[in-house]
Scaffold this motif. Structure first.
Motif, PDB file in Angstrom:
ATOM      1  N   TYR A  38      14.487  -5.160   2.212  1.00 23.00           N
ATOM      2  CA  TYR A  38      13.198  -5.051   1.532  1.00 23.00           C
ATOM      3  C   TYR A  38      12.805  -6.431   1.013  1.00 23.00           C
ATOM      4  O   TYR A  38      13.642  -7.312   0.843  1.00 23.00           O
ATOM      5  N   ASN A  83       4.175  -1.618   4.514  1.00 25.49           N
ATOM      6  CA  ASN A  83       3.726  -2.702   3.631  1.00 25.49           C
ATOM      7  C   ASN A  83       2.845  -2.132   2.524  1.00 25.49           C
ATOM      8  O   ASN A  83       2.051  -1.210   2.760  1.00 25.49           O
ATOM      9  N   THR A  84       2.986  -2.683   1.341  1.00 21.54           N
ATOM     10  CA  THR A  84       2.085  -2.341   0.245  1.00 21.54           C
ATOM     11  C   THR A  84       1.492  -3.622  -0.331  1.00 21.54           C
ATOM     12  O   THR A  84       2.139  -4.673  -0.362  1.00 21.54           O
ATOM     13  N   ASP A 110      -0.151 -14.882   7.309  1.00 21.51           N
ATOM     14  CA  ASP A 110       0.148 -13.457   7.441  1.00 21.51           C
ATOM     15  C   ASP A 110      -1.151 -12.680   7.230  1.00 21.51           C
ATOM     16  O   ASP A 110      -1.723 -12.689   6.133  1.00 21.51           O
ATOM     17  N   TRP A 158       1.296   1.698   6.826  1.00 23.22           N
ATOM     18  CA  TRP A 158       2.508   1.989   7.599  1.00 23.22           C
ATOM     19  C   TRP A 158       2.145   2.069   9.069  1.00 23.22           C
ATOM     20  O   TRP A 158       1.260   2.839   9.466  1.00 23.22           O
ATOM     21  N   GLU A 177       6.955  -0.523  10.207  1.00 19.00           N
ATOM     22  CA  GLU A 177       6.576  -1.511   9.199  1.00 19.00           C
ATOM     23  C   GLU A 177       5.824  -0.824   8.063  1.00 19.00           C
ATOM     24  O   GLU A 177       4.723  -0.300   8.267  1.00 19.00           O
ATOM     25  N   LYS A 187       3.162  -8.006  -3.173  1.00 21.25           N
ATOM     26  CA  LYS A 187       3.310  -7.558  -1.783  1.00 21.25           C
ATOM     27  C   LYS A 187       4.736  -7.082  -1.567  1.00 21.25           C
ATOM     28  O   LYS A 187       5.685  -7.721  -2.016  1.00 21.25           O
ATOM     29  N   THR A 188       4.866  -5.969  -0.875  1.00 21.59           N
ATOM     30  CA  THR A 188       6.196  -5.456  -0.534  1.00 21.59           C
ATOM     31  C   THR A 188       6.212  -5.076   0.935  1.00 21.59           C
ATOM     32  O   THR A 188       5.176  -4.727   1.513  1.00 21.59           O
ATOM     33  N   ASN A 189       7.389  -5.117   1.532  1.00 19.65           N
ATOM     34  CA  ASN A 189       7.540  -4.629   2.897  1.00 19.65           C
ATOM     35  C   ASN A 189       8.963  -4.159   3.134  1.00 19.65           C
ATOM     36  O   ASN A 189       9.923  -4.716   2.582  1.00 19.65           O
TER      37      ASN A 189
END
Length: 397
Positions: A253, A201-202, A351, A178, A199, A223-225
């Motif tokens: 999301y 992100n996981t 990315d 984060w 931001e 991946k998540t954000n």
């Protein structure tokens, strides 16, 4: 050292014929010296140096790409065998000491020998890191331009939860990153605090080895954000412009699922390739969706859709984790995806998140965070780059 002291006191007692030193007193002195120096006896010729600066003197029996098996003598003078994850080991040194200080078949043979089992190493490892950066610019009566009175603050939170158990072919890595930044462009009440970055992100890697101790795995990268705070027009935390919300928690999301094959030759490097990935994109707030910033299709009521499913295509992920001695730590994540299944425009996006920490004192380091994004098919190729330097505190459990 014990033998030298013993010879010294023995010779002393012989030369004095015990005239000045009572034999019982001599025994007590010898026992005391033995207790003080007995720490050297509960060990063998090899040494394992942990990242917390402690040393384990032992006999290393076996090494895999994830752990060491070793035997040592516990405080009760029993030979025990246990394992330790390489992730908590800094370095090892074979034959650091000249000889074994206790004879045992476990120390002299390479084949497995039954021994008392020590408490197993924890399968889960949790890591925590938080960093801060404060900035202030005050400039009065400059040669040109207006006065500058700005304040800024940046914080970064990194969490990790890893799972590995000896004999289990399943392993997983979970990370949360984060980055949150704010600024205030002046010192008066008319200057409101604005969001610069929010931001969350996981990253997740769930893998299963094809065979025991294999370098090849089948895995799933997730991946998540999203963001945390509710933001209004102008990047403010309150609706000063009376235009409503433009962003909030899980609005929007994104979830990317990438099943594929992973190659992991050691503890440092992981390469995962997925020929097919899917993207789940959505919002939890219809008000934010109706701004038109996020989705482009409509539902039956004429509102912007709250959920969109996309087939993304191929996804390549390169993860690199390395600690050099005790002062440098690297955590690099690079992803390259190609939306070759798109019905509109094909792209090839980049990315990356690169975290480098330079240790200052125990658990405190200077952290350099860099974000790299871009599209290889956009000409000319000009990737977006952002870096932040923070004072960071880290701890592993």
């Amino acid at each position: 050292m014990n033998r030298i002291l013993l010879n010294y006191f023995t010779q002393f007692s012989i030369h004095t014929n015990f005239k000045f030193v009572n034999s019982n007193l001599l025994k007590q002195i010898l026992i005391l010296v033995f207790i003080i120096t007995s720490g050297n006896l509960v060990a063998q010729t090899d040494a394992i140096f942990k990242k917390d600066s402690t040393e384990i003197r032992c006999k290393i029996l076996k090494a895999t790409h994830t752990k060491y098996s070793y035997a040592f003598i516990n405080p009760k003078n029993k030979v025990v065998k246990t394992t330790i994850l390489k992730s908590v080991v800094d370095t090892i040194q074979y034959d650091k000491y000249d000889q074994n200080l206790m004879d045992h078949k476990l120390f002299n043979k390479t084949e497995p020998v039954a021994a008392t089992e020590e408490e197993p190493v924890k399968a889960y490892q949790f890591t925590f890191s938080i960093g801060f950066n404060l900035g202030n610019v005050l400039e009065f009566n400059p040669p040109s331009g207006l006065d500058k009175k700005t304040f800024s603050a940046t914080t970064a939170l990194d969490l990790g939860l890893d799972y590995y158990k000896e004999g289990n072919r399943f392993a997983m890595t979970n990370e949360l990153h984060w980055n949150f930044s704010i600024q205030k462009s002046g010192i008066t009440g008319a200057n409101h605090i604005q969001r610069i970055a929010d931001e969350l992100n996981t990253l997740h890697d769930f893998s299963y080895t094809l065979t025991k101790n294999s370098k090849w795995n089948v895995n799933l990268i997730v991946k998540t954000n999203t963001s945390i705070f509710t933001i209004y027009d102008g990047d403010y935390f309150k609706d000063y412009n009376n235009n409503g919300k433009i962003q909030g928690f899980i609005s929007p999301y994104e979830v990317i699922l990438s099943p594929g094959i992973k190659y992991q030759p050691n503890d440092y490097f992981r390469l995962s390739f997925s020929p097919y990935s899917v993207n789940l994109y959505g919002l939890s707030s219809q008000q934010i969706a109706n701004t038109g910033f996020y989705t482009q299709t409509f539902d039956t009521n004429g509102d912007y859709d709250l959920f969109v499913f996309n087939q993304v295509g191929a996804d390549l992920n390169i993860w690199y984790d390395r600690k050099y001695k005790k002062w440098l730590e690297m955590q690099y994540r690079l992803g390259i995806s190609s939306d070759y299944l798109s019905k509109t425009a094909i792209n090839a996006t980049l990315d990356g998140l690169f975290i480098t920490k330079f240790k200052i004192i125990k658990n405190v380091s200077l952290a350099h965070r860099a974000v790299l994004k871009g599209d290889f098919l956009v000409k000319p190729f000009k990737p977006y780059y952002k870096q932040t330097i923070l004072l960071s505190y880290s701890k592993s459990f």
